[in-house]
Design a protein around this motif. Structure first.
Motif, PDB file in Angstrom:
ATOM      1  N   TYR A   3       0.762  -1.241  -0.053  1.00 13.66           N
ATOM      2  CA  TYR A   3      -0.083  -0.016   0.211  1.00 13.66           C
ATOM      3  C   TYR A   3       0.919   1.124  -0.119  1.00 13.66           C
ATOM      4  CZ  TYR A   3      -3.270   3.494   1.477  1.00 13.66           C
ATOM      5  OH  TYR A   3      -4.073   4.639   1.734  1.00 13.66           O
TER       6      TYR A   3
ATOM      7  N   ASN B 100      -3.224   5.182  -8.277  1.00 15.84           N
ATOM      8  CA  ASN B 100      -4.000   4.549  -9.106  1.00 15.84           C
ATOM      9  C   ASN B 100      -3.545   3.079  -9.389  1.00 15.84           C
ATOM     10  OD1 ASN B 100      -2.051   5.112 -10.412  1.00 15.84           O
ATOM     11  ND2 ASN B 100      -3.259   5.996 -12.321  1.00 15.84           N
TER      12      ASN B 100
ATOM     13  N   SER C 132      -2.422  -0.862  -8.440  1.00 17.53           N
ATOM     14  CA  SER C 132      -3.316  -2.127  -7.925  1.00 17.53           C
ATOM     15  C   SER C 132      -2.346  -3.214  -7.568  1.00 17.53           C
ATOM     16  CB  SER C 132      -3.776  -2.733  -9.210  1.00 17.53           C
ATOM     17  OG  SER C 132      -4.857  -2.158  -9.600  1.00 17.53           O
TER      18      SER C 132
ATOM     19  N   PHE D 209      -2.336  -7.467  -6.835  1.00 22.00           N
ATOM     20  CA  PHE D 209      -3.139  -8.647  -6.925  1.00 22.00           C
ATOM     21  C   PHE D 209      -2.611  -9.593  -6.033  1.00 22.00           C
ATOM     22  CE2 PHE D 209      -3.758  -6.562 -10.554  1.00 22.00           C
ATOM     23  CZ  PHE D 209      -5.079  -6.466 -11.158  1.00 22.00           C
TER      24      PHE D 209
ATOM     25  N   TYR E  12     -10.775  -4.373  -4.168  1.00 20.87           N
ATOM     26  CA  TYR E  12     -11.650  -3.819  -5.472  1.00 20.87           C
ATOM     27  C   TYR E  12     -12.379  -4.805  -6.053  1.00 20.87           C
ATOM     28  CZ  TYR E  12     -12.133  -1.035  -9.648  1.00 20.87           C
ATOM     29  OH  TYR E  12     -12.713  -0.296 -10.810  1.00 20.87           O
TER      30      TYR E  12
ATOM     31  N   TRP F 127      -7.993  -8.379  -5.748  1.00 24.27           N
ATOM     32  CA  TRP F 127      -7.467  -7.305  -6.647  1.00 24.27           C
ATOM     33  C   TRP F 127      -7.604  -6.178  -5.510  1.00 24.27           C
ATOM     34  CZ3 TRP F 127     -10.139  -5.427 -11.721  1.00 24.27           C
ATOM     35  CH2 TRP F 127      -9.299  -4.274 -12.116  1.00 24.27           C
TER      36      TRP F 127
ATOM     37  N   CYS G 192      -6.441  -2.030  -3.865  1.00 22.33           N
ATOM     38  CA  CYS G 192      -5.953  -0.823  -4.347  1.00 22.33           C
ATOM     39  C   CYS G 192      -6.003   0.381  -3.354  1.00 22.33           C
ATOM     40  CB  CYS G 192      -6.713  -0.103  -5.536  1.00 22.33           C
ATOM     41  SG  CYS G 192      -8.568  -0.037  -4.957  1.00 22.33           S
TER      42      CYS G 192
ATOM     43  N   LYS H 256      -9.321   4.506  -6.823  1.00 23.36           N
ATOM     44  CA  LYS H 256      -9.826   3.773  -8.133  1.00 23.36           C
ATOM     45  C   LYS H 256      -8.540   3.376  -8.888  1.00 23.36           C
ATOM     46  CE  LYS H 256     -12.985   3.780 -11.685  1.00 23.36           C
ATOM     47  NZ  LYS H 256     -12.413   2.544 -12.084  1.00 23.36           N
ATOM     48  N   PRO H 257      -8.229   2.154  -9.090  1.00 21.84           N
ATOM     49  CA  PRO H 257      -7.002   1.762  -9.852  1.00 21.84           C
ATOM     50  C   PRO H 257      -7.352   2.167 -11.448  1.00 21.84           C
ATOM     51  CG  PRO H 257      -8.348  -0.180  -9.333  1.00 21.84           C
ATOM     52  CD  PRO H 257      -8.989   0.772  -8.629  1.00 21.84           C
TER      53      PRO H 257
ATOM     54  N   THR I  27      -7.533   0.786 -15.064  1.00 19.62           N
ATOM     55  CA  THR I  27      -7.821  -0.689 -15.439  1.00 19.62           C
ATOM     56  C   THR I  27      -7.982  -0.554 -16.837  1.00 19.62           C
ATOM     57  OG1 THR I  27     -10.350  -0.247 -15.256  1.00 19.62           O
ATOM     58  CG2 THR I  27      -8.900  -1.253 -13.350  1.00 19.62           C
TER      59      THR I  27
ATOM     60  N   CYS J 114      -3.308  -9.923 -15.028  1.00 19.70           N
ATOM     61  CA  CYS J 114      -2.956  -9.008 -13.824  1.00 19.70           C
ATOM     62  C   CYS J 114      -2.229  -7.964 -14.492  1.00 19.70           C
ATOM     63  CB  CYS J 114      -2.344  -9.667 -12.533  1.00 19.70           C
ATOM     64  SG  CYS J 114      -3.388 -10.920 -11.738  1.00 19.70           S
TER      65      CYS J 114
ATOM     66  N   SER K 251      -3.909  -3.852 -15.396  1.00 18.37           N
ATOM     67  CA  SER K 251      -3.690  -2.803 -14.571  1.00 18.37           C
ATOM     68  C   SER K 251      -2.421  -1.934 -14.843  1.00 18.37           C
ATOM     69  CB  SER K 251      -3.627  -3.274 -12.881  1.00 18.37           C
ATOM     70  OG  SER K 251      -2.463  -4.161 -13.051  1.00 18.37           O
TER      71      SER K 251
END
Length: 179
Positions: free
Chosen positions: A17, A23, A25, A27, A54, A81, A83, A86-87, A89, A125, A129
């Motif tokens: 994190y 933005n 991601s 996984f 997400y 998934w 984040c 808002k990732p 995509t 993945c 992203s």
């Protein structure tokens, strides 16, 4: 001990994190753990991290290396998934058979690692992203599947691995051979 393992996973997720872009991601694939006749789901520690879930992706492996006779044969795994916000995509980059939340992908057969990812799972993945030139981080790099796929897709792959056996295997299979 299970409680220390959970805290370690939370710490790793919180470090992810910390380093991802707003933005970006994460996984996270993790099988349920079994301890003293109880299943511990990864959601136990995912929900205590700073990351936001997400979407949940179900990987239908269609098979399992499980040899235990006292439980049903696990043939699916969850990919969380996650984040910060808002990732970004790019679902349109995925092959049509992978635009749903269930990915049916038979694992690759190999013996150099006990928990290998398939190239297709990682490819999905990364394509979903990232853009070319982005950095892809794998804090549990193993034999380097994520790094190999990232490089193939023109991303920068960065990985960490504690087991020198796997690092040596990755280097053996990816570095240019001396002539």
């Amino acid at each position: 001990p299970e409680d220390l393992y959970h805290q370690w996973m939370i710490d790793v997720l919180n470090e992810c994190y910390r380093v991802i872009k707003p933005n970006g991601s994460v996984f996270f694939n993790h099988k349920p753990r079994r301890h003293k006749n109880r299943a511990y789901l990864p959601t136990d520690f995912v929900s205590h991290s700073s990351l936001c879930l997400y979407q949940l992706i179900i990987w239908n492996r269609k098979t399992s290396p499980n040899i235990r006779k006292d439980i049903l044969v696990p043939s699916t795994e969850h990919i969380y998934w996650m984040c910060k916000g808002k990732p970004k995509t790019f679902r349109d980059r995925l092959p049509r058979e992978y635009i749903s939340e269930v990915w049916t992908i038979t694992p690759d057969r190999q013996t150099t690692h006990p928990a290998p990812f398939t190239n297709q799972v990682v490819t999905n993945c990364v394509l979903l992203s990232t853009d070319e030139g982005d950095t892809v981080l794998d804090p549990f790099a193993g034999i380097g599947t994520t790094l190999t796929v990232a490089n193939k897709l023109n991303r920068r792959g960065v990985g960490f691995e504690l087991d020198s056996t796997y690092i040596d295997e990755y280097n053996r299979t990816t570095l240019p051979k001396d002539e």
